[in-house]
Design a protein around this motif. Sequence first.
Motif, PDB file in Angstrom:
ATOM      1  N   MET A   1       0.868  -1.270   0.099  1.00 52.12           N
ATOM      2  CA  MET A   1       0.008  -0.288  -0.076  1.00 52.12           C
ATOM      3  C   MET A   1       1.014   1.093  -0.180  1.00 52.12           C
ATOM      4  SD  MET A   1      -3.044   1.028   2.676  1.00 52.12           S
ATOM      5  CE  MET A   1      -3.902   2.452   2.368  1.00 52.12           C
ATOM      6  N   THR A   2       0.523   2.326  -0.823  1.00 52.59           N
ATOM      7  CA  THR A   2       1.492   3.362  -0.860  1.00 52.59           C
ATOM      8  C   THR A   2       1.071   4.271   0.101  1.00 52.59           C
ATOM      9  OG1 THR A   2       1.310   3.229  -3.380  1.00 52.59           O
ATOM     10  CG2 THR A   2       2.045   5.449  -2.546  1.00 52.59           C
ATOM     11  N   PRO A   3       2.019   4.785   0.961  1.00 51.01           N
ATOM     12  CA  PRO A   3       1.722   5.617   1.953  1.00 51.01           C
ATOM     13  C   PRO A   3       1.255   7.097   1.506  1.00 51.01           C
ATOM     14  CG  PRO A   3       3.982   5.355   1.430  1.00 51.01           C
ATOM     15  CD  PRO A   3       3.227   4.477   0.688  1.00 51.01           C
ATOM     16  N   ALA A   4       0.490   7.600   2.384  1.00 45.58           N
ATOM     17  CA  ALA A   4      -0.153   9.128   1.870  1.00 45.58           C
ATOM     18  C   ALA A   4       1.048   9.990   1.861  1.00 45.58           C
ATOM     19  CB  ALA A   4      -1.097   9.472   3.019  1.00 45.58           C
ATOM     20  N   PRO A   5       1.144  10.953   0.814  1.00 42.97           N
ATOM     21  CA  PRO A   5       2.085  11.850   0.546  1.00 42.97           C
ATOM     22  C   PRO A   5       2.293  13.065   1.677  1.00 42.97           C
ATOM     23  CG  PRO A   5       0.255  12.475  -0.864  1.00 42.97           C
ATOM     24  CD  PRO A   5      -0.197  11.112  -0.056  1.00 42.97           C
ATOM     25  N   ILE A   6       3.528  13.391   1.949  1.00 48.75           N
ATOM     26  CA  ILE A   6       3.603  14.344   2.977  1.00 48.75           C
ATOM     27  C   ILE A   6       2.952  15.601   2.461  1.00 48.75           C
ATOM     28  CG2 ILE A   6       5.352  15.385   4.214  1.00 48.75           C
ATOM     29  CD1 ILE A   6       7.107  13.223   3.927  1.00 48.75           C
ATOM     30  N   PRO A   7       2.168  16.400   3.142  1.00 48.52           N
ATOM     31  CA  PRO A   7       1.748  17.777   2.734  1.00 48.52           C
ATOM     32  C   PRO A   7       2.787  18.470   2.360  1.00 48.52           C
ATOM     33  CG  PRO A   7       0.617  17.010   4.856  1.00 48.52           C
ATOM     34  CD  PRO A   7       1.993  15.979   4.647  1.00 48.52           C
ATOM     35  N   LYS A   8       2.628  18.956   1.138  1.00 39.35           N
ATOM     36  CA  LYS A   8       3.569  20.096   0.660  1.00 39.35           C
ATOM     37  C   LYS A   8       3.501  21.212   1.183  1.00 39.35           C
ATOM     38  CE  LYS A   8       3.346  17.726  -3.989  1.00 39.35           C
ATOM     39  NZ  LYS A   8       3.008  17.809  -5.329  1.00 39.35           N
ATOM     40  N   VAL A   9       4.605  21.928   1.283  1.00 40.66           N
ATOM     41  CA  VAL A   9       4.633  23.423   1.716  1.00 40.66           C
ATOM     42  C   VAL A   9       4.702  24.261   0.424  1.00 40.66           C
ATOM     43  CG1 VAL A   9       6.027  25.170   2.877  1.00 40.66           C
ATOM     44  CG2 VAL A   9       5.991  22.899   3.917  1.00 40.66           C
ATOM     45  N   ILE A  10       3.597  24.961   0.410  1.00 40.20           N
ATOM     46  CA  ILE A  10       3.573  25.946  -0.894  1.00 40.20           C
ATOM     47  C   ILE A  10       3.619  27.264  -0.501  1.00 40.20           C
ATOM     48  CG2 ILE A  10       1.646  26.650  -2.570  1.00 40.20           C
ATOM     49  CD1 ILE A  10       2.063  23.495  -2.524  1.00 40.20           C
ATOM     50  N   THR A  11       4.501  28.073  -1.459  1.00 36.85           N
ATOM     51  CA  THR A  11       4.793  29.519  -1.180  1.00 36.85           C
ATOM     52  C   THR A  11       4.028  30.401  -1.889  1.00 36.85           C
ATOM     53  OG1 THR A  11       6.886  29.144  -2.591  1.00 36.85           O
ATOM     54  CG2 THR A  11       7.142  28.908   0.083  1.00 36.85           C
ATOM     55  N   ARG A  12       3.641  31.534  -1.469  1.00 38.16           N
ATOM     56  CA  ARG A  12       3.131  32.648  -2.370  1.00 38.16           C
ATOM     57  C   ARG A  12       3.956  33.969  -1.921  1.00 38.16           C
ATOM     58  NH1 ARG A  12       1.451  28.719  -4.874  1.00 38.16           N
ATOM     59  NH2 ARG A  12      -0.807  28.380  -5.471  1.00 38.16           N
ATOM     60  N   HIS A  13       3.937  34.594  -2.896  1.00 41.72           N
ATOM     61  CA  HIS A  13       4.688  36.068  -2.549  1.00 41.72           C
ATOM     62  C   HIS A  13       3.465  36.990  -2.354  1.00 41.72           C
ATOM     63  CE1 HIS A  13       8.087  34.055  -5.054  1.00 41.72           C
ATOM     64  NE2 HIS A  13       7.962  33.618  -3.603  1.00 41.72           N
ATOM     65  N   ARG A  14       3.397  37.731  -1.301  1.00 43.72           N
ATOM     66  CA  ARG A  14       2.130  38.672  -1.242  1.00 43.72           C
ATOM     67  C   ARG A  14       2.509  40.041  -0.217  1.00 43.72           C
ATOM     68  NH1 ARG A  14      -2.233  36.131   1.800  1.00 43.72           N
ATOM     69  NH2 ARG A  14      -3.592  37.769   1.275  1.00 43.72           N
ATOM     70  N   ALA A  20       4.178  30.808   3.375  1.00 42.10           N
ATOM     71  CA  ALA A  20       4.039  29.508   3.438  1.00 42.10           C
ATOM     72  C   ALA A  20       2.802  28.818   4.082  1.00 42.10           C
ATOM     73  CB  ALA A  20       5.115  28.950   4.371  1.00 42.10           C
ATOM     74  N   TYR A  21       2.247  27.995   2.993  1.00 34.40           N
ATOM     75  CA  TYR A  21       1.063  27.175   3.554  1.00 34.40           C
ATOM     76  C   TYR A  21       1.116  25.685   3.382  1.00 34.40           C
ATOM     77  CZ  TYR A  21      -0.831  31.961   1.950  1.00 34.40           C
ATOM     78  OH  TYR A  21      -1.235  33.007   1.651  1.00 34.40           O
ATOM     79  N   VAL A  22       0.397  25.100   4.121  1.00 36.68           N
ATOM     80  CA  VAL A  22       0.269  23.506   4.276  1.00 36.68           C
ATOM     81  C   VAL A  22      -1.265  23.118   4.144  1.00 36.68           C
ATOM     82  CG1 VAL A  22       0.759  21.564   5.518  1.00 36.68           C
ATOM     83  CG2 VAL A  22       2.319  23.293   5.275  1.00 36.68           C
ATOM     84  N   ALA A  23      -1.424  22.099   3.315  1.00 39.91           N
ATOM     85  CA  ALA A  23      -2.757  21.571   3.303  1.00 39.91           C
ATOM     86  C   ALA A  23      -3.065  20.170   4.057  1.00 39.91           C
ATOM     87  CB  ALA A  23      -3.173  21.628   1.884  1.00 39.91           C
ATOM     88  N   LEU A  31      -6.825  28.627   2.478  1.00 36.56           N
ATOM     89  CA  LEU A  31      -5.550  28.442   3.375  1.00 36.56           C
ATOM     90  C   LEU A  31      -5.051  29.680   3.937  1.00 36.56           C
ATOM     91  CD1 LEU A  31      -3.857  25.445   1.462  1.00 36.56           C
ATOM     92  CD2 LEU A  31      -5.558  25.250   3.069  1.00 36.56           C
ATOM     93  N   GLU A  32      -4.747  29.322   5.439  1.00 35.52           N
ATOM     94  CA  GLU A  32      -3.970  30.435   6.015  1.00 35.52           C
ATOM     95  C   GLU A  32      -2.856  30.128   5.968  1.00 35.52           C
ATOM     96  OE1 GLU A  32      -5.563  33.048   7.155  1.00 35.52           O
ATOM     97  OE2 GLU A  32      -7.573  32.590   6.632  1.00 35.52           O
ATOM     98  N   PRO A  33      -1.759  31.236   6.105  1.00 35.88           N
ATOM     99  CA  PRO A  33      -0.410  30.675   6.097  1.00 35.88           C
ATOM    100  C   PRO A  33      -0.160  30.311   7.536  1.00 35.88           C
ATOM    101  CG  PRO A  33      -0.685  33.204   6.097  1.00 35.88           C
ATOM    102  CD  PRO A  33      -2.152  32.727   5.921  1.00 35.88           C
ATOM    103  N   VAL A  34       0.949  29.212   7.502  1.00 40.72           N
ATOM    104  CA  VAL A  34       1.493  28.594   8.704  1.00 40.72           C
ATOM    105  C   VAL A  34       2.806  29.456   9.246  1.00 40.72           C
ATOM    106  CG1 VAL A  34       0.357  26.522   8.472  1.00 40.72           C
ATOM    107  CG2 VAL A  34       2.414  26.663   7.312  1.00 40.72           C
ATOM    108  N   ALA A  35       3.441  29.982   8.167  1.00 34.70           N
ATOM    109  CA  ALA A  35       4.658  30.916   8.430  1.00 34.70           C
ATOM    110  C   ALA A  35       4.616  32.139   7.383  1.00 34.70           C
ATOM    111  CB  ALA A  35       5.662  29.804   8.281  1.00 34.70           C
ATOM    112  N   VAL A  36       5.128  33.129   7.786  1.00 37.78           N
ATOM    113  CA  VAL A  36       5.411  34.262   7.003  1.00 37.78           C
ATOM    114  C   VAL A  36       6.767  34.743   7.120  1.00 37.78           C
ATOM    115  CG1 VAL A  36       4.895  36.553   6.471  1.00 37.78           C
ATOM    116  CG2 VAL A  36       3.033  35.022   7.307  1.00 37.78           C
TER     117      VAL A  36
END
Length: 330
Positions: A1-14, A20-23, A31-36
């Motif tokens: 069984m394939t393990p669930a993927p690790i949530p990706k850290v997505i970045t946006r420039h605002r 930084a966002y994690v889903a 999504l709310e930023p988890v780090a700025v």
Amino acid sequence: MTPAPIPKVITRHRHGRIHAYVAPAGVLGALEPVAVFRPRDGDEVVASAVRQDLERVVYTTLNGVVCLTRVGDLLWASDFEPRSDVRHGHRPDCALSSDGRTVWVYRPDAMAGRGDGDQWVLHDADSGAVLARRALETVGHGSGHYAHPVDGSVYLNIGEGQDGSVILRGTAGTDSAPEFMTFPWSDRCLIDLAPSGRQFMTVDHGQADVAFHEHPGGEVLFTLPVDSFGHDLEDAFVEWSGGYLTEDTAIVTLGGESEDEEDWFRYHLVDVRTGTLSGEITVEATNPYEVVPLGDGSWLTDGPDGRPVRRSPERGRGDAPGGATIRPAR
């Protein structure tokens, strides 16, 4: 069984910051930023990557790469020499390996006026020391990095405009010298890696087909030309977008122009185990590149305020957030 993927850290420039966002699993909507992160004064950020623990950010400007802590302390920086005064046509890119130990930087030096070819540079993530430097024969405008989720290698797709696209792969083992390989194509664009990293997806630079390849050698598993999706090549093309919705399902985007000269695009689902179509998904999106699959059955679109919005069809086949619906293949 394939393990669930690790949530990706997505970045946006605002607003001059790197958000930084994690889903996390089960969380849909904006999504709310988890780090700025605040870049150094005067730095215009071109591309960025945030470490999985959210404690470090790496970003590129037109003339260098910078690594900061979460509180804004400078860990290291490396300038691209000589400094370029060219403002357009070249976009340096960066990525962190999946283990966070190395930073990969693509330098489009040719278009920046720094020489006849580009460079791919590997840095130690802690010190910034250059571990390897690969001289490239490309004259690229920009690129995309794709970190392999398991073995620490990184793929690089370099876009050379009308001259095509080059795909490379780099590895940085702890007990061996870094290695680089260039795939034997100049006419394929890398779109995505499977969540497990077992395969990857490319689109023909001329947009005539989509192909799926084995990792790491690139052997073709199967190819689907435009007519496989019920369209003629004269009337439609495969967009350079899409990716893996799950380990077994990929989104392939078809585009074209209607008789009224209106642009259209559709998202088709492909079963990558069998190489067959498994339906279409309709998503509210403003352009064919807005949908970014996350590999866990969900995808991102752009919200009106610049924040990413996570969507999924799991809440019902016609009542999902964003109006997503799935139609089975005919």
